[in-house]
Scaffold this motif. Structure first.
Motif, PDB file in Angstrom:
ATOM      1  N   GLY A   1       0.303   6.779  -9.074  1.00 21.79           N
ATOM      2  CA  GLY A   1       1.304   5.907  -9.681  1.00 21.79           C
ATOM      3  C   GLY A   1       1.722   4.789  -8.751  1.00 21.79           C
ATOM      4  N   LEU A   2       1.852   5.111  -7.464  1.00 20.65           N
ATOM      5  CA  LEU A   2       2.189   4.088  -6.475  1.00 20.65           C
ATOM      6  C   LEU A   2       1.068   3.049  -6.378  1.00 20.65           C
ATOM      7  CD1 LEU A   2       3.799   6.072  -3.509  1.00 20.65           C
ATOM      8  CD2 LEU A   2       4.868   4.249  -4.831  1.00 20.65           C
ATOM      9  N   ILE A   3      -0.171   3.517  -6.350  1.00 17.04           N
ATOM     10  CA  ILE A   3      -1.312   2.594  -6.288  1.00 17.04           C
ATOM     11  C   ILE A   3      -1.285   1.648  -7.489  1.00 17.04           C
ATOM     12  CG2 ILE A   3      -3.839   2.426  -6.488  1.00 17.04           C
ATOM     13  CD1 ILE A   3      -3.977   5.033  -4.820  1.00 17.04           C
ATOM     14  N   ASN A   4      -1.121   2.212  -8.684  1.00 17.50           N
ATOM     15  CA  ASN A   4      -1.090   1.381  -9.907  1.00 17.50           C
ATOM     16  C   ASN A   4       0.057   0.381  -9.862  1.00 17.50           C
ATOM     17  OD1 ASN A   4      -3.313   2.600 -11.080  1.00 17.50           O
ATOM     18  ND2 ASN A   4      -2.089   4.198 -12.077  1.00 17.50           N
ATOM     19  N   SER A   5       1.199   0.819  -9.349  1.00 19.47           N
ATOM     20  CA  SER A   5       2.357  -0.070  -9.260  1.00 19.47           C
ATOM     21  C   SER A   5       2.079  -1.228  -8.315  1.00 19.47           C
ATOM     22  CB  SER A   5       3.581   0.726  -8.780  1.00 19.47           C
ATOM     23  OG  SER A   5       4.680  -0.129  -8.561  1.00 19.47           O
ATOM     24  N   TRP A   6       1.532  -0.922  -7.144  1.00 22.75           N
ATOM     25  CA  TRP A   6       1.253  -1.981  -6.164  1.00 22.75           C
ATOM     26  C   TRP A   6       0.118  -2.903  -6.600  1.00 22.75           C
ATOM     27  CZ3 TRP A   6       2.179   2.305  -2.164  1.00 22.75           C
ATOM     28  CH2 TRP A   6       3.503   2.229  -1.699  1.00 22.75           C
ATOM     29  N   LEU A   7      -0.749  -2.405  -7.461  1.00 23.33           N
ATOM     30  CA  LEU A   7      -1.831  -3.257  -7.968  1.00 23.33           C
ATOM     31  C   LEU A   7      -1.380  -4.137  -9.134  1.00 23.33           C
ATOM     32  CD1 LEU A   7      -4.908  -0.815  -8.002  1.00 23.33           C
ATOM     33  CD2 LEU A   7      -4.555  -2.768  -6.473  1.00 23.33           C
ATOM     34  N   ASN A   8      -0.444  -3.620  -9.946  1.00 20.58           N
ATOM     35  CA  ASN A   8      -0.161  -4.283 -11.225  1.00 20.58           C
ATOM     36  C   ASN A   8       1.273  -4.734 -11.464  1.00 20.58           C
ATOM     37  OD1 ASN A   8      -2.888  -3.759 -12.208  1.00 20.58           O
ATOM     38  ND2 ASN A   8      -2.274  -1.614 -12.316  1.00 20.58           N
ATOM     39  N   GLU A   9       2.230  -4.264 -10.647  1.00 16.40           N
ATOM     40  CA  GLU A   9       3.630  -4.589 -10.904  1.00 16.40           C
ATOM     41  C   GLU A   9       4.104  -5.711  -9.988  1.00 16.40           C
ATOM     42  OE1 GLU A   9       5.729  -3.059 -13.115  1.00 16.40           O
ATOM     43  OE2 GLU A   9       4.362  -1.503 -13.824  1.00 16.40           O
ATOM     44  N   ASN A  10       5.032  -6.534 -10.476  1.00 18.61           N
ATOM     45  CA  ASN A  10       5.590  -7.613  -9.660  1.00 18.61           C
ATOM     46  C   ASN A  10       6.558  -7.093  -8.598  1.00 18.61           C
ATOM     47  OD1 ASN A  10       4.222  -9.703 -10.960  1.00 18.61           O
ATOM     48  ND2 ASN A  10       5.772  -9.833 -12.578  1.00 18.61           N
ATOM     49  N   ASN A  11       7.291  -6.034  -8.928  1.00 15.11           N
ATOM     50  CA  ASN A  11       8.263  -5.491  -7.986  1.00 15.11           C
ATOM     51  C   ASN A  11       7.544  -4.579  -6.995  1.00 15.11           C
ATOM     52  OD1 ASN A  11      10.342  -4.097  -6.623  1.00 15.11           O
ATOM     53  ND2 ASN A  11      11.720  -4.335  -8.359  1.00 15.11           N
ATOM     54  N   ALA A  12       7.228  -5.111  -5.812  1.00 19.86           N
ATOM     55  CA  ALA A  12       6.469  -4.353  -4.815  1.00 19.86           C
ATOM     56  C   ALA A  12       7.309  -3.267  -4.161  1.00 19.86           C
ATOM     57  CB  ALA A  12       5.919  -5.289  -3.744  1.00 19.86           C
ATOM     58  N   GLY A  13       8.648  -3.410  -4.212  1.00 20.49           N
ATOM     59  CA  GLY A  13       9.516  -2.399  -3.623  1.00 20.49           C
ATOM     60  C   GLY A  13       9.409  -2.314  -2.111  1.00 20.49           C
ATOM     61  N   THR A  14       8.801  -3.318  -1.500  1.00 17.05           N
ATOM     62  CA  THR A  14       8.640  -3.365  -0.051  1.00 17.05           C
ATOM     63  C   THR A  14       8.262  -4.789   0.335  1.00 17.05           C
ATOM     64  OG1 THR A  14       7.475  -2.392   1.851  1.00 17.05           O
ATOM     65  CG2 THR A  14       6.201  -2.661  -0.186  1.00 17.05           C
ATOM     66  N   THR A  15       7.950  -5.008   1.594  1.00 13.95           N
ATOM     67  CA  THR A  15       7.534  -6.333   2.047  1.00 13.95           C
ATOM     68  C   THR A  15       6.067  -6.582   1.711  1.00 13.95           C
ATOM     69  OG1 THR A  15       6.881  -5.424   4.196  1.00 13.95           O
ATOM     70  CG2 THR A  15       9.151  -6.247   3.977  1.00 13.95           C
ATOM     71  N   GLU A  16       5.619  -7.802   1.902  1.00 14.20           N
ATOM     72  CA  GLU A  16       4.208  -8.134   1.665  1.00 14.20           C
ATOM     73  C   GLU A  16       3.296  -7.293   2.556  1.00 14.20           C
ATOM     74  OE1 GLU A  16       1.401 -12.161   1.620  1.00 14.20           O
ATOM     75  OE2 GLU A  16       2.929 -11.942   3.184  1.00 14.20           O
ATOM     76  N   ILE A  17       3.636  -7.194   3.834  1.00 12.92           N
ATOM     77  CA  ILE A  17       2.800  -6.416   4.752  1.00 12.92           C
ATOM     78  C   ILE A  17       2.939  -4.921   4.479  1.00 12.92           C
ATOM     79  CG2 ILE A  17       4.517  -6.305   6.619  1.00 12.92           C
ATOM     80  CD1 ILE A  17       0.667  -6.711   6.994  1.00 12.92           C
ATOM     81  N   GLY A  18       4.122  -4.501   4.042  1.00 16.50           N
ATOM     82  CA  GLY A  18       4.318  -3.101   3.676  1.00 16.50           C
ATOM     83  C   GLY A  18       3.420  -2.711   2.522  1.00 16.50           C
ATOM     84  N   ARG A  19       3.394  -3.531   1.492  1.00 18.60           N
ATOM     85  CA  ARG A  19       2.526  -3.285   0.339  1.00 18.60           C
ATOM     86  C   ARG A  19       1.077  -3.203   0.781  1.00 18.60           C
ATOM     87  NH1 ARG A  19      -0.763  -6.571  -2.542  1.00 18.60           N
ATOM     88  NH2 ARG A  19      -1.213  -6.035  -4.718  1.00 18.60           N
ATOM     89  N   PHE A  20       0.629  -4.127   1.637  1.00 17.86           N
ATOM     90  CA  PHE A  20      -0.755  -4.138   2.111  1.00 17.86           C
ATOM     91  C   PHE A  20      -1.082  -2.846   2.869  1.00 17.86           C
ATOM     92  CE2 PHE A  20      -3.906  -5.023   5.415  1.00 17.86           C
ATOM     93  CZ  PHE A  20      -4.945  -5.559   4.666  1.00 17.86           C
ATOM     94  N   LYS A  21      -0.198  -2.457   3.780  1.00 18.70           N
ATOM     95  CA  LYS A  21      -0.446  -1.256   4.581  1.00 18.70           C
ATOM     96  C   LYS A  21      -0.495   0.004   3.718  1.00 18.70           C
ATOM     97  CE  LYS A  21       1.546  -2.705   9.037  1.00 18.70           C
ATOM     98  NZ  LYS A  21       2.605  -2.398  10.031  1.00 18.70           N
ATOM     99  N   TYR A  22       0.507   0.153   2.842  1.00 16.12           N
ATOM    100  CA  TYR A  22       0.579   1.362   2.020  1.00 16.12           C
ATOM    101  C   TYR A  22      -0.579   1.443   1.035  1.00 16.12           C
ATOM    102  CZ  TYR A  22       5.404   1.553   3.789  1.00 16.12           C
ATOM    103  OH  TYR A  22       6.518   1.594   4.586  1.00 16.12           O
ATOM    104  N   LEU A  23      -0.869   0.325   0.409  1.00 22.11           N
ATOM    105  CA  LEU A  23      -1.929   0.307  -0.611  1.00 22.11           C
ATOM    106  C   LEU A  23      -3.295   0.575   0.006  1.00 22.11           C
ATOM    107  CD1 LEU A  23      -2.698  -0.083  -3.538  1.00 22.11           C
ATOM    108  CD2 LEU A  23      -2.580  -2.559  -3.210  1.00 22.11           C
ATOM    109  N   THR A  24      -3.602  -0.081   1.115  1.00 19.79           N
ATOM    110  CA  THR A  24      -4.916   0.119   1.748  1.00 19.79           C
ATOM    111  C   THR A  24      -5.057   1.548   2.276  1.00 19.79           C
ATOM    112  OG1 THR A  24      -4.027  -0.886   3.775  1.00 19.79           O
ATOM    113  CG2 THR A  24      -5.355  -2.294   2.341  1.00 19.79           C
ATOM    114  N   THR A  25      -3.963   2.104   2.801  1.00 16.59           N
ATOM    115  CA  THR A  25      -4.006   3.483   3.296  1.00 16.59           C
ATOM    116  C   THR A  25      -4.323   4.461   2.166  1.00 16.59           C
ATOM    117  OG1 THR A  25      -2.411   3.005   5.054  1.00 16.59           O
ATOM    118  CG2 THR A  25      -2.691   5.312   4.458  1.00 16.59           C
ATOM    119  N   LEU A  26      -3.621   4.312   1.044  1.00 19.62           N
ATOM    120  CA  LEU A  26      -3.847   5.221  -0.088  1.00 19.62           C
ATOM    121  C   LEU A  26      -5.239   5.039  -0.693  1.00 19.62           C
ATOM    122  CD1 LEU A  26      -0.416   5.190  -1.974  1.00 19.62           C
ATOM    123  CD2 LEU A  26      -1.371   7.016  -0.568  1.00 19.62           C
ATOM    124  N   LEU A  27      -5.690   3.797  -0.798  1.00 10.97           N
ATOM    125  CA  LEU A  27      -7.020   3.546  -1.372  1.00 10.97           C
ATOM    126  C   LEU A  27      -8.120   4.130  -0.495  1.00 10.97           C
ATOM    127  CD1 LEU A  27      -6.555  -0.128  -2.632  1.00 10.97           C
ATOM    128  CD2 LEU A  27      -6.915   1.893  -4.067  1.00 10.97           C
TER     129      LEU A  27
END
Length: 203
Positions: free
Chosen positions: A135-161
């Motif tokens: 669900g977090l992956i889908n949110s960071w890929l498709n939702e406007n509200n990242a719920g974190t910073t730009e670099i935070g989104r990048f770090k979290y998303l790449t780690t999970l992927l």
């Protein structure tokens, strides 16, 4: 009477009926070691006679927590440790920074129902959407509200992927994100992060 404590006391049975457990001014919902957290934040502008507060909510991923330096799986996480978090106002019309104001003489029951409505209609659906790592992956890929910073989104998303083994999406995110961050301070942080998770990036 402490208005803030009384309000939380009134809301506790409702939140517990949804599976949340109480810790201070926060409520936790656990799913496979991930947590959805609802936090009631009292404003410093509050007085004995007037309470001003808002609601924060977020998602804590255990997998991401293990990769972070302050990881501690012996205690429930705080709202500040969530990798995705927001305030309720961000999901209200026009995205205001919304705060409730309650006077000592007001009927708390009126406000309790309003809070229950907002928790049911806004917060719970948004938490449920993101409570799993998928669900977090889908949110960071498709939702406007990242719920974190730009670099935070990048770090979290790449780690999970990477952990998920979805290298096609991982490579796409790296390419598009590095283009967007080119020449910015975040670019260096992103490259350092990719080294930490053992992902090769050819600039």
């Amino acid at each position: 009477m402490d208005i803030f404590k009384e309000l939380i006391k009134k809301l506790t049975p409702f939140l517990k009926s949804l599976g949340f457990s109480k810790k201070g001014n926060s409520f936790h919902l656990e799913l496979d070691k991930n947590y959805g957290i609802i936090n009631f934040q009292k404003s410093r502008e509050s007085t004995e006679d007037v309470l001003k507060f808002t609601i924060n909510f977020g998602i804590y991923s255990n997998v991401l927590g293990q990769s972070e330096y302050d990881y501690n799986n012996l205690s429930k996480p705080e709202i500040e440790q969530c990798q995705w978090n927001s305030r309720v106002g961000a999901f209200m019309p026009n995205s205001p920074d919304y705060w409730w104001i309650i006077n000592f003489t007001d009927d708390l029951n009126t406000y309790t129902q309003d809070l229950v409505d907002n928790i049911q209609n806004i917060i719970i659906p948004e938490i449920n959407k993101r409570l799993s790592d998928e669900g977090l992956i889908n949110s960071w890929l498709n939702e406007n509200n990242a719920g974190t910073t730009e670099i935070g989104r990048f770090k979290y998303l790449t780690t999970l992927l990477k952990i998920k083994g979805d290298f096609n999406t991982l490579n796409h995110i790296i390419e598009t994100s590095m283009q967007q961050m080119k020449g910015k301070p975040n670019a260096k942080l992103a490259i350092e992060h990719l080294k930490e998770i053992d992902v090769t990036y050819q600039s």
